[in-house]
Design a protein around this motif. Sequence first.
Motif, PDB file in Angstrom:
ATOM      1  N   SER A 175      93.989  35.340  42.951  1.00 45.30           N
ATOM      2  CA  SER A 175      94.959  36.402  43.168  1.00 45.30           C
ATOM      3  C   SER A 175      95.474  36.318  44.598  1.00 45.30           C
ATOM      4  CB  SER A 175      94.318  37.768  42.914  1.00 45.30           C
ATOM      5  OG  SER A 175      93.274  37.996  43.839  1.00 45.30           O
ATOM      6  N   PRO A 224      99.929  49.162  46.225  1.00 44.03           N
ATOM      7  CA  PRO A 224      99.983  49.503  44.795  1.00 44.03           C
ATOM      8  C   PRO A 224      99.367  50.849  44.457  1.00 44.03           C
ATOM      9  CG  PRO A 224      99.369  47.212  45.065  1.00 44.03           C
ATOM     10  CD  PRO A 224      99.351  47.817  46.440  1.00 44.03           C
ATOM     11  N   ARG A 227     102.163  50.952  40.852  1.00 45.80           N
ATOM     12  CA  ARG A 227     102.677  49.798  40.117  1.00 45.80           C
ATOM     13  C   ARG A 227     101.934  48.553  40.575  1.00 45.80           C
ATOM     14  NH1 ARG A 227     107.447  50.006  37.212  1.00 45.80           N
ATOM     15  NH2 ARG A 227     108.549  51.995  37.300  1.00 45.80           N
ATOM     16  N   ASP A 228     101.783  47.614  39.639  1.00 45.12           N
ATOM     17  CA  ASP A 228     101.204  46.319  39.975  1.00 45.12           C
ATOM     18  C   ASP A 228     102.299  45.409  40.503  1.00 45.12           C
ATOM     19  OD1 ASP A 228      98.592  46.901  39.191  1.00 45.12           O
ATOM     20  OD2 ASP A 228      99.080  46.530  37.084  1.00 45.12           O
ATOM     21  N   ARG A 259     102.366  39.006  40.462  1.00 47.03           N
ATOM     22  CA  ARG A 259     101.315  38.101  40.916  1.00 47.03           C
ATOM     23  C   ARG A 259     101.877  36.767  41.375  1.00 47.03           C
ATOM     24  NH1 ARG A 259      98.410  34.183  38.221  1.00 47.03           N
ATOM     25  NH2 ARG A 259      96.347  33.697  39.103  1.00 47.03           N
ATOM     26  N   SER A 293     109.079  44.264  41.431  1.00 44.36           N
ATOM     27  CA  SER A 293     108.218  44.943  40.465  1.00 44.36           C
ATOM     28  C   SER A 293     108.916  46.145  39.840  1.00 44.36           C
ATOM     29  CB  SER A 293     106.922  45.387  41.155  1.00 44.36           C
ATOM     30  OG  SER A 293     106.232  44.283  41.696  1.00 44.36           O
ATOM     31  N   GLU A 328     107.703  46.445  35.834  1.00 44.99           N
ATOM     32  CA  GLU A 328     106.263  46.252  35.750  1.00 44.99           C
ATOM     33  C   GLU A 328     105.601  47.549  35.304  1.00 44.99           C
ATOM     34  OE1 GLU A 328     104.253  43.722  36.198  1.00 44.99           O
ATOM     35  OE2 GLU A 328     105.820  42.241  36.612  1.00 44.99           O
ATOM     36  N   VAL A 381     100.618  51.505  37.389  1.00 40.85           N
ATOM     37  CA  VAL A 381      99.170  51.643  37.400  1.00 40.85           C
ATOM     38  C   VAL A 381      98.807  53.015  36.844  1.00 40.85           C
ATOM     39  CG1 VAL A 381      97.124  51.750  38.865  1.00 40.85           C
ATOM     40  CG2 VAL A 381      98.953  50.119  39.365  1.00 40.85           C
ATOM     41  N   ASP A 393      92.474  49.296  38.685  1.00 42.06           N
ATOM     42  CA  ASP A 393      91.994  48.515  39.819  1.00 42.06           C
ATOM     43  C   ASP A 393      92.077  49.258  41.131  1.00 42.06           C
ATOM     44  OD1 ASP A 393      93.425  45.505  38.427  1.00 42.06           O
ATOM     45  OD2 ASP A 393      91.450  46.400  38.154  1.00 42.06           O
ATOM     46  N   SER A 394      92.797  50.376  41.174  1.00 40.39           N
ATOM     47  CA  SER A 394      92.970  51.089  42.433  1.00 40.39           C
ATOM     48  C   SER A 394      91.687  51.753  42.912  1.00 40.39           C
ATOM     49  CB  SER A 394      94.063  52.153  42.295  1.00 40.39           C
ATOM     50  OG  SER A 394      93.668  53.151  41.379  1.00 40.39           O
TER      51      SER A 394
END
Length: 306
Positions: A2, A64, A69-70, A73, A126, A131, A134, A153-154
């Motif tokens: 990542s 993020p 929002r993601d 990548r 994004s 996108e 999140v 993931d936050s």
Amino acid sequence: MSPEKLFRLSALLCIVGWGLSAIYAVSHVGSMEEAYVRARDLASYFFSSTWIFVFFYAQYRVVPRFIHRDLDRRVGLWHAFGNLVLLMGGALHVVLPQTKSDVPSSLLFWITLLGEGVFIGNVIWSYVHGEQPVPFLPVVPDAKSTPAHIPNDSVKNMGWPKSPVKLFGIGAAVLAAGGIISLILDVPSFKIPVPWSGQMHFLPFGCLWLAAAAPFAIFAMLYKFLMDAHDLVFEESLNRIHFVVTIVTVLDLVRVFMSWEQAMASKLAALYFGPEIEWLAVLFGLCAVVFAINAYRSYRRATVRT
């Protein structure tokens, strides 16, 4: 891989390069050889690059959470990989003979400027390409169905230990282990001149590692005492801020030591009360202030709970 991991790897590479270059420069203080000059320039180059990559890493981890929002990548990987290529190009430019000395500084400028532009473009990209945001609030499940787990993931803590004792203990252990290995192997063999009681004493280089480990060990013991004696629960964000401030202070300690090495013996008295020592004292004071704020806020929360 990542973007965050690639930025973290790049920062680690910069720290290793800075440390090796600084060790060589400190071991050859006063040398007029070109290798010493290039090692000193390389240490400065990697030191500045470390903070640039740490800044980009923090952006990809924190932003993020605020925009929900993601980020894309692929754009992030191009950003991280491109900066890493420029970093290595600048390092080779410092090492190779008969090269211009202003090129690495220009590369650092363009890494920062273009990198920030790519990051802002990633945020815009994004949004434009829709996108998925999140998840901010959990979805209410149907009464007859099993609630689905929504990954977020936050909530990750960026890989940092939650306990401040463990966080500072790891820092102290790493530096202390480096100092012990340096003392045992006598690598580097350069001795540190330390004036004490009107005489110049020459100590092994590993003592500098042990001196750098002392602040981390002291704060680890203080956190351990407060957590065991008063059952305090410290905030993770303040723990990380305190840890980063302590790292900056230790790095500045090494910088002051390098200035100390380059000073003449007749100028040591002026160095004791000069701006170098004053700035180092401010950083150590900042470490103590952050620790006091963290302890005070934890004590207030503990009082409210009881």
